[in-house]
Every structure is written in C-alpha cells, then in structure tokens.
Design a protein around this motif. Structure first.
Motif, mmCIF file in Angstrom:
data_model
loop_
_atom_site.group_PDB
_atom_site.id
_atom_site.type_symbol
_atom_site.label_atom_id
_atom_site.label_comp_id
_atom_site.label_asym_id
_atom_site.label_seq_id
_atom_site.Cartn_x
_atom_site.Cartn_y
_atom_site.Cartn_z
ATOM 1 N N TRP A 102 0.831 -1.214 0.000
ATOM 2 C CA TRP A 102 0.000 0.000 0.000
ATOM 3 C C TRP A 102 0.865 1.264 0.000
ATOM 4 C CZ3 TRP A 102 -1.597 2.937 4.742
ATOM 5 C CH2 TRP A 102 -2.650 3.830 4.494
ATOM 6 N N GLY A 103 2.144 1.104 0.387
ATOM 7 C CA GLY A 103 3.047 2.257 0.383
ATOM 8 C C GLY A 103 3.071 3.015 1.694
ATOM 9 N N ILE A 104 3.022 2.297 2.794
ATOM 10 C CA ILE A 104 3.042 2.945 4.116
ATOM 11 C C ILE A 104 4.332 3.749 4.295
ATOM 12 C CG2 ILE A 104 4.132 0.962 5.320
ATOM 13 C CD1 ILE A 104 2.261 1.563 7.711
ATOM 14 N N GLY A 105 4.244 4.886 4.956
ATOM 15 C CA GLY A 105 5.430 5.718 5.212
ATOM 16 C C GLY A 105 5.770 5.700 6.698
ATOM 17 N N ARG A 106 6.954 6.236 7.045
ATOM 18 C CA ARG A 106 7.395 6.225 8.447
ATOM 19 C C ARG A 106 6.439 6.978 9.360
ATOM 20 N NH1 ARG A 106 12.780 5.528 9.866
ATOM 21 N NH2 ARG A 106 12.001 5.802 11.961
ATOM 22 N N ASP A 107 5.683 7.936 8.775
ATOM 23 C CA ASP A 107 4.767 8.732 9.603
ATOM 24 C C ASP A 107 3.319 8.270 9.496
ATOM 25 O OD1 ASP A 107 6.801 10.355 10.520
ATOM 26 O OD2 ASP A 107 6.704 11.625 8.737
ATOM 27 N N THR A 108 3.075 7.173 8.756
ATOM 28 C CA THR A 108 1.698 6.675 8.652
ATOM 29 C C THR A 108 1.356 5.920 9.930
ATOM 30 O OG1 THR A 108 2.248 6.206 6.347
ATOM 31 C CG2 THR A 108 0.096 5.451 7.133
ATOM 32 N N PRO A 109 0.361 6.382 10.684
ATOM 33 C CA PRO A 109 0.053 5.645 11.910
ATOM 34 C C PRO A 109 -0.634 4.322 11.633
ATOM 35 C CG PRO A 109 -1.241 7.690 11.763
ATOM 36 C CD PRO A 109 -0.457 7.579 10.498
ATOM 37 N N LEU A 110 -0.354 3.363 12.512
ATOM 38 C CA LEU A 110 -1.083 2.092 12.477
ATOM 39 C C LEU A 110 -2.065 2.149 13.652
ATOM 40 C CD1 LEU A 110 0.384 -1.478 12.069
ATOM 41 C CD2 LEU A 110 -1.419 -0.966 13.692
ATOM 42 N N VAL A 111 -3.349 2.048 13.333
ATOM 43 C CA VAL A 111 -4.386 2.143 14.365
ATOM 44 C C VAL A 111 -5.000 0.753 14.538
ATOM 45 C CG1 VAL A 111 -6.577 3.236 15.016
ATOM 46 C CG2 VAL A 111 -4.877 4.534 13.694
ATOM 47 N N ALA A 112 -4.912 0.208 15.754
ATOM 48 C CA ALA A 112 -5.461 -1.132 16.015
ATOM 49 C C ALA A 112 -6.772 -0.996 16.770
ATOM 50 C CB ALA A 112 -4.471 -1.947 16.837
ATOM 51 N N VAL A 113 -7.815 -1.642 16.252
ATOM 52 C CA VAL A 113 -9.123 -1.591 16.909
ATOM 53 C C VAL A 113 -9.501 -3.021 17.302
ATOM 54 C CG1 VAL A 113 -11.521 -0.807 16.741
ATOM 55 C CG2 VAL A 113 -9.746 0.296 15.353
ATOM 56 N N GLY A 114 -9.614 -3.290 18.593
ATOM 57 C CA GLY A 114 -9.987 -4.633 19.032
ATOM 58 C C GLY A 114 -9.521 -4.912 20.442
ATOM 59 N N GLY A 115 -9.551 -6.184 20.810
ATOM 60 C CA GLY A 115 -9.117 -6.595 22.141
ATOM 61 C C GLY A 115 -7.603 -6.736 22.217
ATOM 62 N N GLY A 116 -7.142 -7.338 23.307
ATOM 63 C CA GLY A 116 -5.709 -7.462 23.547
ATOM 64 C C GLY A 116 -4.982 -8.294 22.515
ATOM 65 N N CYS A 117 -5.664 -9.268 21.922
ATOM 66 C CA CYS A 117 -5.001 -10.122 20.930
ATOM 67 C C CYS A 117 -4.558 -9.306 19.726
ATOM 68 C CB CYS A 117 -5.977 -11.200 20.454
ATOM 69 S SG CYS A 117 -5.700 -12.775 21.235
ATOM 70 N N VAL A 118 -5.531 -8.620 19.124
ATOM 71 C CA VAL A 118 -5.216 -7.833 17.932
ATOM 72 C C VAL A 118 -4.324 -6.642 18.308
ATOM 73 C CG1 VAL A 118 -6.273 -6.311 16.206
ATOM 74 C CG2 VAL A 118 -7.152 -8.619 16.566
#
Ligand SMILES: NC(=O)c1ccc[n+]([C@@H]2O[C@H](COP(=O)([O-])OP(=O)(O)OC[C@H]3O[C@@H](n4cnc5c(N)ncnc54)[C@H](O)[C@@H]3O)[C@@H](O)[C@H]2O)c1
Length: 386
Positions: A102-118
């Motif tokens: 997808w072309g992620i960059g160093r400043d692209t945040p990764l947002v995780a939505v879910g419980g502790g596993c994910v």
C-alpha cells in the motif's frame, strides 16, 4: 614498522523507550472523536492511516471509520480475527506485506481496533514496520482497556517444536502514541469477556489500596450486572472503575517502563494463573485464571506472615460477586503438574521462582525462592492439593 592503528571507540546515546509519550483517553464518545484526537496528537500529516481490526469489534470499528470518513482521512483496513492462534508471525507477515504494498510511510500511523489479541499483534507489527511506525490503540475489551493497551508491551506467540503455542515469547517495547477507549464499546462484549476483564481491575485495586478495594466492593453488584447489558446513562460504576484501573496501571508502568523492578508487581496472581493456563485443555479465559491466581496469592501472602488471614476470604467474596471463579471446579487438577509448570514461568527472576505477594492492600513485594509451604498454601486456597 607501522604503528598499530588505534582502536576506534565511540559511544552512541540512543533515546530510550521511556522517553516516548503516550496519551491515554477513556470516555464515552472518544471513538467518534478519533479523527480530532489523531489530529491533536499530530498523527494526520499524511491524511491516511493503516487500520488493523478485530472483526469481532464491528460496532466500534464502524464508529472509528465514520469519524475518519467525516474528517476526510483515508485508510487501508486489514482484518485479523481475535484468537491466540492468530497472534503469530504469519499474521505479522500479512500486515507487513499489505502495508508495504500500500506504500506505508514512516509517519503513517497504524491504528489497532480490538481486544488485547489484535492490539498485541498490531503493536508488534507497528514496531517492526519500517523500523517503527506510530501506533494508536483503540481497545474494545475491558481487559485491553485497563491492561493490554497500557505499558508499551507488544507480543506474538511462537509455535514450539512440540507443536504447542509459546505465549508472548516474541515481542518488543513499542508504546502507543495514543490510546482511545470508550466504555460504550463494551456493550457488545460477551459477558464472560467482560467478567474476565474485571479480574485485572481487582488486581489493580489490590495493588492500589483499601480505598480502591472498598470502591469495587461497593459496586460489585452493579458491575456484575453490567456484563452483557451495559446501560447507557447508568454506568453502575464502570466509568469510575475504568479511570481508577487505568490510573493504577499507568502509575506502575511510569515508575518502571521496562520492567526492571516495581513493574513486576503487576504479576500479582499471575505466576499461579500462568501455570493454570499452561495445562492442556483447561478452558479458562486469562482473566478467570487470574481470578484464581489472586485468591492463591492472597493466601500465600498470609502463609508468608505478610497479610491478615481475613484478606483471602475478602478477595474471594469480591471475585465471587463479580461472577469470577475462586476455586477449581469439579475434579481437582494435578497439583504436582501445576507446581512444575509454575517453575517454568518466564517471569522467574534469574532462574528462581519469584512470587508477588502483599504485605497489605497496596503494598506488593516480590518474594524470591518462596518456601514450599507458602506456594502450597496458595494452591490449597483454590482447592488444589500438592
Ligand atoms: N500487552 C500487554 O501488556 C498485555 C496485557 C494483558 C493481556 N495481553 C494480551 O491480551 C490478549 C487478551 O485480550 P482480550 O482479553 O482483550 O481478548 P481478545 O482480544 O481475544 O478478545 C476477546 C473476544 O472479544 C471479542 N471482542 C473484542 N472486542 C469486542 C467488542 N467490543 N464487542 C464484542 N466482542 C468483542 C474478540 O473478537 C474476542 O472474541 C492476550 O493475548 C494477552 O496475552 C497483553
């Protein structure tokens, strides 16, 4: 004859993970405000982000996507169903492959939505992607809100040679820049998962002191009733419990971010719980094993001469009112097996067994090489003879 060249010697100072700032917000409406929160944290420079989602938290994901869409932000969504067997390297590889394609960059945040596993899995991926991209955690279980999302630990499981899954054996410290929790997202949580999260809240109260325990006791009935039916407007003490519990975990982590000393106190009850969880075919949720472990730790503290004998029944009564197990049901488990599993616990310090016990409410201390009688008193308290 040429003189021997001088050996180069330089010392580089690296910024430590302790220096990272993590903002934690938990309140009703936080998810629908996520776009504003990301902007305030300086995380929307690229106008896009990577979403790693536990599809079991669909209502919360929809709220997050609505907020991002309204703010004109773009995102790529990757779904990873919860489950320990998905918290593995293969899932990291999939996230990394999609992110890079997808072309992620160093400043692209990764947002995780879910419980502790994910959360644990996505956080690990964020820590290795391009040597680390900004992480945002949106915990949607009680366990993740009060525990897993706070403290910067990322983890995946590792398949061992005997085919079993070694829990949390691979990981890193990669604190989230932002943690956003919304008690409303707990409305869809299965009652058993809600109760499992309450066990960590009890642990935090025991580590905090008398006032926190009294608060939980006063609200145990209304909190237990919330499992499966959280009512809008009448929180039964949930919002205040979240605030208290998050404050305890944050305080302990802030004192010792890399777990060199006092952060180990968060393992109260966990040495017993990990042994219980290691038994094959034992269907406990982690929080349920922790519930048993807390009763055991309280009883072991009494045997060590540290705690008043009235303490274990008090802890057990509270856990019982919250709908959590306090004794082994049915046929007793193999006590000697549990004792040896306990010795394998990865939290042993320098190869020795170490138990976190209490000298009073809010006064945890590590007992290294606990006497056999102390360890056994804990097991006995939950109905296991060894
Ligand atoms: N990093 C840490 O410091 C830390 C601390 C504690 C636990 N953990 C890890 O957390 C994991 C356990 O997390 P958990 O208890 O959140 O379990 P989980 O992530 O497995 O979620 C439990 C279940 O709830 C579902 N779910 C999640 N949100 C939901 C929602 N809002 N509505 C309905 N269903 C929902 C999930 O799909 C799943 O079926 C373990 O892997 C443990 O190792 C990590």
């Amino acid at each position: 004859m040429n003189a021997r060249p001088e050996t180069l010697h330089r010392r580089l100072e690296w910024p430590s993970p302790e220096a990272a700032t993590c903002e934690i917000r938990c309140g009703r409406g936080e998810l629908s405000a996520i776009a504003d929160r990301l902007a305030a944290a300086g995380l929307v420079a690229e106008g896009r982000l990577l979403l790693v989602c536990d599809p079991g938290a669909e209502a919360a994901i929809a709220e997050v996507e609505r907020s991002l869409g309204e703010a004109g932000l773009g995102w790529r969504r990757i779904d990873v169903p919860a489950g320990e067997s998905n918290k593995v390297q293969a899932s990291v590889d999939r996230i990394v492959a999609e992110a890079i394609e997808w072309g992620i960059g160093r400043d692209t945040p990764l947002v995780a939505v879910g419980g502790g596993c994910v959360g644990d899995l996505a956080a690990f991926a964020a820590s290795v992607l391009l040597r680390g991209v900004p992480l945002v955690l949106v915990p949607t279980t009680l366990m993740a809100m009060v525990d897993a999302s706070i403290g910067g630990k990322t983890a995946i499981n590792h398949r061992l040679a005997d085919g079993s899954l070694g829990r949390n054996l691979v990981g890193s410290f990669h604190p989230a820049r932002l943690v956003l929790g919304d008690p409303r997202s707990l409305a869809t949580l299965p009652p058993r998962e809600f109760r499992a999260g309450l066990a960590e809240c009890v642990k935090h109260a025991m580590l905090d002191g008398e006032e926190s325990l009294a608060f939980l006791e006063a609200h145990a009935g209304s909190l237990a009733a919330l499992a499966g039916t959280p009512a809008e407007g009448d929180d039964g003490g949930l919002d205040r419990l979240l605030a208290r519990s998050i404050a305890v975990k944050s305080r302990i982590v802030a004192e010792d971010p890399l777990e060199r000393g006092s952060r180990r106190h968060l393992n109260l009850g966990h040495t017993y719980a990990h042994a219980i969880e290691s038994l094959p075919q034992v269907p406990w949720r982690h929080g349920e094993a922790v519930s048993l472990g807390l009763v055991a730790a309280a009883a072991a503290s009494v045997e060590a001469g540290w705690l008043d004998p009235a303490a274990p029944p008090r802890v057990a009564a509270m856990l019982d009112r919250l709908g959590l197990p306090t004794a082994w049901p049915g046929e007793a488990a193999d006590g000697s097996r549990l004792r040896s599993l306990m010795r394998l616990d990865k939290k042993r310090s320098r190869g020795r067994l170490a138990l976190v016990l209490l000298r009073g409410w809010g006064r945890p201390e590590v007992l290294a090489d606990p006497p056999e009688a102390v360890v056994a008193a804990g097991w006995r308290a939950i109905g296991i003879r060894c």
